[in-house]
Design a protein around this motif. Structure first.
Motif, short mmCIF file in Angstrom:
data_model
loop_
_atom_site.label_atom_id
_atom_site.label_comp_id
_atom_site.label_asym_id
_atom_site.label_seq_id
_atom_site.Cartn_x
_atom_site.Cartn_y
_atom_site.Cartn_z
N GLY A 1 1.23 4.21 -2.95
CA GLY A 1 1.04 5.63 -2.65
C GLY A 1 -0.42 6.04 -2.50
O GLY A 1 -1.34 5.26 -2.74
N MET A 2 -0.62 7.30 -2.14
CA MET A 2 -1.96 7.82 -1.88
C MET A 2 -2.46 8.78 -2.95
O MET A 2 -3.48 9.44 -2.78
CB MET A 2 -1.97 8.54 -0.52
N LYS A 3 -1.75 8.88 -4.06
CA LYS A 3 -2.20 9.74 -5.16
C LYS A 3 -2.23 8.93 -6.45
O LYS A 3 -1.28 8.19 -6.74
CB LYS A 3 -1.26 10.94 -5.32
N PHE B 1 -7.46 -2.14 1.55
CA PHE B 1 -6.78 -0.86 1.39
C PHE B 1 -5.69 -0.96 0.32
O PHE B 1 -5.54 -0.07 -0.53
CB PHE B 1 -6.18 -0.41 2.72
N LEU C 1 -6.29 9.88 -5.27
CA LEU C 1 -7.10 9.31 -4.20
C LEU C 1 -8.15 8.35 -4.74
O LEU C 1 -8.30 7.23 -4.24
CB LEU C 1 -7.78 10.43 -3.41
N GLY D 1 -12.29 3.46 -3.98
CA GLY D 1 -12.29 3.17 -2.55
C GLY D 1 -13.63 2.67 -2.06
O GLY D 1 -13.72 1.73 -1.26
N TRP E 1 -7.32 -1.00 -3.03
CA TRP E 1 -7.77 0.35 -3.39
C TRP E 1 -6.63 1.20 -3.94
O TRP E 1 -6.74 1.84 -4.98
CB TRP E 1 -8.39 1.02 -2.16
N ARG E 2 -5.49 1.17 -3.26
CA ARG E 2 -4.35 2.00 -3.68
C ARG E 2 -3.80 1.54 -5.03
O ARG E 2 -3.33 2.36 -5.83
CB ARG E 2 -3.24 2.00 -2.63
N SER F 1 0.84 -1.21 0.00
CA SER F 1 0.00 0.00 0.00
C SER F 1 0.86 1.25 0.00
O SER F 1 0.60 2.21 -0.73
CB SER F 1 -0.92 0.02 1.22
N SER F 2 1.91 1.22 0.81
CA SER F 2 2.84 2.35 0.88
C SER F 2 3.56 2.54 -0.45
O SER F 2 3.79 3.67 -0.90
CB SER F 2 3.85 2.13 2.01
#
Length: 237
Positions: free
Chosen positions: A112-114, A156, A116, A121, A159-160, A108-109
């Protein structure tokens, strides 16, 4: 965007050991009723080959790209999880669950988070909740919450991975597609494990679990090499 032909030429030879190791696993098809260090080695061998696949891109590449390092770390924890699950009937199932939970955090890291992508999600949240509702009546003791936490973590991660695939905006790359497909296959593999273990026997469960699992790990490992391929493509143009 790097063409599929370029991908096959540049990455295909590095994946040959992985394909051979996967074939060895399915040819030997060691029985799960007699766990041993040899069966653990055969099961983990394809994942070891994916370590080598990433390391073959060079330490300078790994040093320059944190996402590749995180995926390599995830593969290391995956191998530990595979080993623990060989002895799951001897009480090591939770240990394997923990190793794969760490793997999903690392992946997940890496993803990344971009962007969103809240729509993706919401879809994954719905699928995760539905999965837990399916499993809940069959769970008891610590597994009631351990499975819930695990589903949240792999959801999660999914999703990412899916969020990065921006098909509508024509911003996708083959490695983002690879991460997306890998995450989905990982979810299929783990859901099959859960249903088979807690709910009811799934026909040909082992073949489904391992085929989707190895494919998922290969695709996620491939997603780590995007930066290098983009740089090569830019130099050529």
């Amino acid at each position: 965007m790097v063409s599929p032909v370029t991908v096959v030429k540049s990455e295909g030879p590095k994946l040959v050991p992985f394909f051979k190791a996967t074939c060895v696993y399915f040819v030997l098809w060691l029985p799960t009723s007699s766990p041993s260090w040899f069966s653990a080695l055969i099961k983990c061998l394809p994942i070891f080959c994916l370590w080598v696949f990433l390391l073959a891109h060079g330490f300078s590449f790994l040093g320059a790209h944190s996402n590749a390092r995180k995926i390599l770390a995830g593969l290391i924890f995956s191998a530990l999880g595979d080993a623990f699950l060989i002895w799951q009937e001897q009480g090591y199932f939770v240990h394997g669950l923990l190793m794969f939970a760490i793997t999903h955090i690392l992946y997940s890291s890496a993803f990344g988070m971009k962007p969103l992508n809240m729509r993706a999600g919401l879809v994954i949240t719905a699928v995760s909740c539905l999965s837990y509702v399916l499993l809940y009546p069959y769970l008891s003791g610590p597994f009631t919450y351990l499975v819930a936490v695990y589903i949240a973590l792999i959801g999660f991660m999914g999703w990412r991975a899916i969020a990065g695939l921006q098909l509508a905006n024509d911003l996708w790359t083959w490695t983002k597609l690879s991460a997306c497909l890998g995450a989905v296959l990982f979810m299929v593999s783990d859901l099959t494990i859960a249903v088979n273990k807690f709910c009811f026997p799934v026909p040909h469960s082992r073949a489904i679990i391992m085929a989707t699992y190895y494919a998922a790990q290969m695709l996620i490992a491939l997603s780590a090499v995007e930066c290098q391929d983009v740089e090569v493509a830019r130099k050529r143009t």
